[in-house]
Design a protein around this motif. Structure first.
Motif, PDB file in Angstrom:
ATOM      1  N   GLN A 100       1.563   5.203   2.796  1.00 33.88           N
ATOM      2  CA  GLN A 100       1.651   5.302   4.244  1.00 33.88           C
ATOM      3  C   GLN A 100       1.221   4.009   4.918  1.00 33.88           C
ATOM      4  O   GLN A 100       1.571   3.785   6.066  1.00 33.88           O
ATOM      5  N   THR A 153       1.986   1.213   9.494  1.00 34.61           N
ATOM      6  CA  THR A 153       2.219   2.582   9.083  1.00 34.61           C
ATOM      7  C   THR A 153       3.511   3.050   9.726  1.00 34.61           C
ATOM      8  O   THR A 153       3.690   2.926  10.932  1.00 34.61           O
ATOM      9  N   LYS A 210       4.895   6.121   9.651  1.00 35.46           N
ATOM     10  CA  LYS A 210       5.011   7.508  10.091  1.00 35.46           C
ATOM     11  C   LYS A 210       4.021   7.886  11.175  1.00 35.46           C
ATOM     12  O   LYS A 210       4.216   8.848  11.884  1.00 35.46           O
ATOM     13  N   TYR A 264      -7.124   6.565   3.003  1.00 33.89           N
ATOM     14  CA  TYR A 264      -5.755   6.075   2.862  1.00 33.89           C
ATOM     15  C   TYR A 264      -5.749   4.568   2.625  1.00 33.89           C
ATOM     16  O   TYR A 264      -6.434   3.826   3.324  1.00 33.89           O
TER      17      TYR A 264
END
Length: 120
Positions: free
Chosen positions: A1, A22, A24, A110
Motif C-alpha cells: 500500500q 499510497t 488507495k 504498514y
C-alpha cells in the motif's frame, strides 16, 4: 500500500527527494515515518510526521532532512540535503493509524518496499 521512490546514487554534499505514495488511501489520520537500514545495522528512525503535522527528526539528520506531507497527492516526502556516505542505506516509509512510538519501527503497521540511497 506504500510505495517509495526517488532513491539513487549521489556524491557527498548532494541532495535527493524521496517520495512515499499510497494509491488507495490518503494519509489523513495516519502517522508516517521514514526509516533507514544500512547493511549489518538495525533499522533506525529518520523522521516522522504526526496526524497534527508535528515533525521529529533523528539527531543525525536534523538541519539536513525535511519531511513533509501533500495530502492532495497522498504523498509524504523526505527532502535530503548535504548527504554524506553515512546516509547510505535502504530507506523505508511506514504508516500507522494508531499511536506508533517513533522511532521504534515495530510500532508501525504498514511498510513500503524501500528505496536505496547511496552516497559516495
Amino acid at each position: 500500500q506504500l510505495v517509495e521512490s526517488g532513491g539513487g546514487s549521489v556524491q557527498a554534499g548532494g541532495s535527493l527527494r524521496l517520495s512515499c505514495s499510497t494509491s488507495k488511501y490518503t494519509y489523513s489520520g495516519y502517522c508516517v515515518g521514514w526509516f533507514r537500514q544500512a547493511p549489518g545495522k538495525e533499522r533506525e528512525g529518520v523522521a516522522d510526521i504526526s496526524r497534527t503535522d508535528a515533525v521529529r527528526y533523528a539527531d543525525s539528520v536534523k538541519g539536513r532532512f525535511t519531511i513533509s506531507l501533500d495530502n492532495a497527492k497522498s504523498t509524504v516526502y523526505l527532502h535530503m540535503t548535504n548527504l554524506n556516505p553515512e546516509d547510505t542505506a535502504m530507506y523505508y516509509c511506514a504508516g500507522d493509524r494508531g499511536e506508533p512510538r517513533w522511532p521504534t519501527a515495530s510500532t508501525f503497521a504498514y511498510w513500503g518496499q524501500g528505496t536505496q540511497v547511496t552516497v559516495s
